[in-house]
Design an enzyme around this catalytic site. Structure first.
Site, PDB file in Angstrom:
ATOM      1  N   GLU A  96     -10.520  -3.753  -4.696  1.00  0.00           N
ATOM      2  CA  GLU A  96      -9.479  -3.166  -5.512  1.00  0.00           C
ATOM      3  C   GLU A  96      -8.513  -4.224  -6.013  1.00  0.00           C
ATOM      4  O   GLU A  96      -8.257  -5.223  -5.349  1.00  0.00           O
ATOM      5  CB  GLU A  96      -8.721  -2.100  -4.703  1.00  0.00           C
ATOM      6  N   CYS A 125      -2.233  -7.763  -8.541  1.00  0.00           N
ATOM      7  CA  CYS A 125      -2.557  -8.032  -7.137  1.00  0.00           C
ATOM      8  C   CYS A 125      -4.074  -8.022  -6.998  1.00  0.00           C
ATOM      9  O   CYS A 125      -4.716  -7.050  -7.393  1.00  0.00           O
ATOM     10  CB  CYS A 125      -1.930  -6.938  -6.257  1.00  0.00           C
ATOM     11  N   CYS A 132     -11.622  -6.530   5.430  1.00  0.00           N
ATOM     12  CA  CYS A 132     -10.851  -7.562   6.136  1.00  0.00           C
ATOM     13  C   CYS A 132     -11.175  -7.506   7.619  1.00  0.00           C
ATOM     14  O   CYS A 132     -11.370  -6.432   8.181  1.00  0.00           O
ATOM     15  CB  CYS A 132      -9.349  -7.351   5.941  1.00  0.00           C
ATOM     16  N   CYS A 136      -5.240  -5.640  11.458  1.00  0.00           N
ATOM     17  CA  CYS A 136      -3.861  -5.205  11.671  1.00  0.00           C
ATOM     18  C   CYS A 136      -3.841  -3.679  11.758  1.00  0.00           C
ATOM     19  O   CYS A 136      -4.478  -2.994  10.966  1.00  0.00           O
ATOM     20  CB  CYS A 136      -2.977  -5.682  10.523  1.00  0.00           C
ATOM     21  N   CYS A 139      -2.845  -1.212   8.710  1.00  0.00           N
ATOM     22  CA  CYS A 139      -3.403  -1.490   7.379  1.00  0.00           C
ATOM     23  C   CYS A 139      -4.731  -0.758   7.179  1.00  0.00           C
ATOM     24  O   CYS A 139      -5.635  -0.853   8.010  1.00  0.00           O
ATOM     25  CB  CYS A 139      -3.619  -2.989   7.230  1.00  0.00           C
ATOM     26  N   CYS A 355       0.965  -1.519  -0.738  1.00  0.00           N
ATOM     27  CA  CYS A 355       0.573  -2.497   0.280  1.00  0.00           C
ATOM     28  C   CYS A 355      -0.108  -1.801   1.444  1.00  0.00           C
ATOM     29  O   CYS A 355       0.409  -0.834   1.983  1.00  0.00           O
ATOM     30  CB  CYS A 355       1.776  -3.229   0.847  1.00  0.00           C
TER      31      CYS A 355
HETATM   32  N1  SAH Z   1      -4.202 -10.141   4.316  1.00  0.00           N
HETATM   33  C1  SAH Z   1      -3.016 -10.727   3.813  1.00  0.00           C
HETATM   34  C2  SAH Z   1      -2.700 -10.264   2.409  1.00  0.00           C
HETATM   35  C3  SAH Z   1      -2.865  -8.793   2.094  1.00  0.00           C
HETATM   36  S1  SAH Z   1      -1.833  -7.649   2.855  1.00  0.00           S
HETATM   37  C4  SAH Z   1      -1.854 -10.437   4.727  1.00  0.00           C
HETATM   38  O1  SAH Z   1      -1.979  -9.591   5.585  1.00  0.00           O
HETATM   39  O2  SAH Z   1      -0.822 -11.081   4.584  1.00  0.00           O
HETATM   40  C5  SAH Z   1      -0.301  -7.710   1.962  1.00  0.00           C
HETATM   41  C6  SAH Z   1       0.906  -7.206   2.769  1.00  0.00           C
HETATM   42  O3  SAH Z   1       0.853  -5.799   2.984  1.00  0.00           O
HETATM   43  C7  SAH Z   1       1.006  -7.859   4.144  1.00  0.00           C
HETATM   44  O4  SAH Z   1       2.286  -8.425   4.303  1.00  0.00           O
HETATM   45  C8  SAH Z   1       0.835  -6.683   5.097  1.00  0.00           C
HETATM   46  O5  SAH Z   1       1.576  -6.883   6.274  1.00  0.00           O
HETATM   47  C9  SAH Z   1       1.333  -5.518   4.284  1.00  0.00           C
HETATM   48  N2  SAH Z   1       0.830  -4.210   4.725  1.00  0.00           N
HETATM   49  C10 SAH Z   1      -0.358  -3.952   5.293  1.00  0.00           C
HETATM   50  N3  SAH Z   1      -0.476  -2.638   5.559  1.00  0.00           N
HETATM   51  C11 SAH Z   1       0.672  -2.059   5.148  1.00  0.00           C
HETATM   52  C12 SAH Z   1       1.155  -0.707   5.126  1.00  0.00           C
HETATM   53  N4  SAH Z   1       0.410   0.300   5.598  1.00  0.00           N
HETATM   54  N5  SAH Z   1       2.387  -0.473   4.626  1.00  0.00           N
HETATM   55  C13 SAH Z   1       3.127  -1.492   4.127  1.00  0.00           C
HETATM   56  N6  SAH Z   1       2.717  -2.766   4.099  1.00  0.00           N
HETATM   57  C14 SAH Z   1       1.506  -3.053   4.607  1.00  0.00           C
HETATM   58 FE1  SF4 Z   2      -6.223  -7.869   6.613  1.00  0.00          FE
HETATM   59 FE2  SF4 Z   2      -4.651  -5.770   6.161  1.00  0.00          FE
HETATM   60 FE3  SF4 Z   2      -4.044  -7.476   8.131  1.00  0.00          FE
HETATM   61 FE4  SF4 Z   2      -3.774  -8.267   5.588  1.00  0.00          FE
HETATM   62  S1  SF4 Z   2      -2.631  -6.630   6.612  1.00  0.00           S
HETATM   63  S2  SF4 Z   2      -4.744  -9.418   7.273  1.00  0.00           S
HETATM   64  S3  SF4 Z   2      -5.498  -7.153   4.639  1.00  0.00           S
HETATM   65  S4  SF4 Z   2      -5.876  -6.160   8.019  1.00  0.00           S
END
Ligand code: SAH
Ligand code: SF4
Length: 363
Positions: A96, A125, A132, A136, A139, A355
């Protein structure tokens, strides 16, 4: 993890194109013509590259060297103007990308209403991997696991696909690129950096309009600092101590906060550049005043700003979104300590474009 397929000309740098010209017995200037067609001109097929002889184009095509772009399979439009694109690669895998138009009146995330110049500024973006592996807990992309890396052409191809679909004229419109879609860019470092160089040298994006976000792949943060051409750096901090961070970002068990903050402190910043720390606020988990105090201690001495993001909820995510009041209190504590802190306004939540919501959702 499966590796990526090489597909066609998109993603090849000048040197590689030069090698191709040689292989086909063509003079060196053909390599320049190819490069110009693929990058600055963003042409989407050899048919349109009329600077090249028909015969050479046919030979390229026969060798599988078309200008093959990722294609937009579906698009979802949010009430706030955000568009989420489902983009298919040559092998059918999808990722995406998100288009975020912004008003011209202020910095991103300040809640500025879109004005007359709404379309003069935007952010794209893009994704760096299919899924991934970092896992996390807040996410949605994490739920997919990682399928494969994208190659440089597939990463910058998302940018070109969106630019072409939006009919963007880069001379007239200011566009920022954030590598914050699906995937961890620093776990696909060589292809991510190659895409950056081609976007800068080829497509014509200044490096100052690009930002990459990492969950904290420490060795790559050091490599990144040594790059002669690089985007700005954002680090997903998301917690103020190892105990909380290990729970929500298991990667902390490999690289703890001390190592992360040391890498941040040693990161060679350019003139007036700051590191961005992103902090997803999870209700009652990492959003208390005590946590804010710990953040202040962590970032002390680092030229930085903090972007606060209230959790964007999703199915299968076991956390809640804090109230507006808690978010503002957290922000105020950082500001009072002299740390610039911004609350990022969620973009495209209604279409799962915000995000952490990228999950190739097509329902
Ligand atoms: N993988 C990289 C870049 C993509 S994520 C990273 O994690 O940095 C981009 C941002 O979205 C990250 O700062 C992450 O912490 C945030 N993010 C992930 N899941 C989210 C959610 N459910 N709500 C708000 N921000 C989120
Ligand atoms: Fe991967 Fe989502 Fe963690 Fe970014 S926030 S490193 S996309 S699992």
């Amino acid at each position: 993890m499966a590796d990526f397929p090489q597909n066609g000309l998109l993603g090849l740098d000048y040197q590689e194109l030069s090698g191709i010209a040689q292989r086909f017995g063509q003079p060196e200037y053909r390599a320049r013509q190819l490069f110009d067609a693929v990058y600055p001109q963003r042409l989407t097929g050899l048919d349109s590259v009329t600077t090249l002889p028909k015969q050479f184009r046919a030979e390229l095509r026969q060798a599988g060297l078309e200008i093959q772009h990722p294609t937009i399979d579906k698009q979802f439009h949010s009430s706030d103007g955000t568009i989420r694109y489902l983009i298919a690669m040559g092998d059918g895998e999808t990722v995406e990308a998100v288009w975020m138009p912004e008003g011209d009146g202020g910095e991103a995330g300040d809640g500025t209403e879109a004005g007359d110049n709404e379309w003069n500024r935007a952010t794209i973006c893009v994704s760096s991997q299919v899924g991934c592996a970092v896992n996390c807990q807040f996410c949605l992309t994490a739920l997919l696991g990682v399928k494969r890396n994208l190659n440089a052409g597939e990463i910058l191809g998302q940018v070109i696909a969106v630019l072409n679909e939006r009919r963007v004229d880069l001379e007239r419109q200011r566009v920022n690129i954030v590598f914050m879609g699906m995937g961890e860019p620093f776990l696909n470092y060589p292809q991510f950096m190659k895409a950056v160089r081609l976007l800068v040298e080829g497509v014509g994006f200044p490096e100052s309009r690009m930002t990459v976000s990492t969950s904290g792949i420490i060795p790559r943060i050091y490599d990144f600092g040594a790059e002669p051409v690089r985007p700005k750096l954002a680090i997903s901090l998301n917690a103020s101590n190892d105990q909380v961070r290990s729970q929500i970002m298991p990667i902390t068990r490999k690289w703890n906060l001390e190592m992360l903050m040391q890498a941040a402190r040693e990161f060679p910043l350019r003139n007036r550049e700051r590191i961005t720390f992103e902090y997803v606020l999870l209700d009652q988990v990492n959003d208390s005043p005590e946590h804010a105090r710990e953040v202040v201690e962590l970032v002390r001495g680092i030229r930085c700003k903090v972007n606060l993001i209230a959790l964007n909820p999703g199915p299968g995510i076991a956390f809640g979104t804090p109230t507006e009041k808690r978010v503002v209190e957290f922000q105020n504590m950082l500001m009072k300590a002299g740390i610039p802190a911004f609350v990022r306004r969620p973009r495209g939540r209604d279409i799962y474009a915000a995000c952490g919501q990228l999950k190739r959702t097509v329902e």
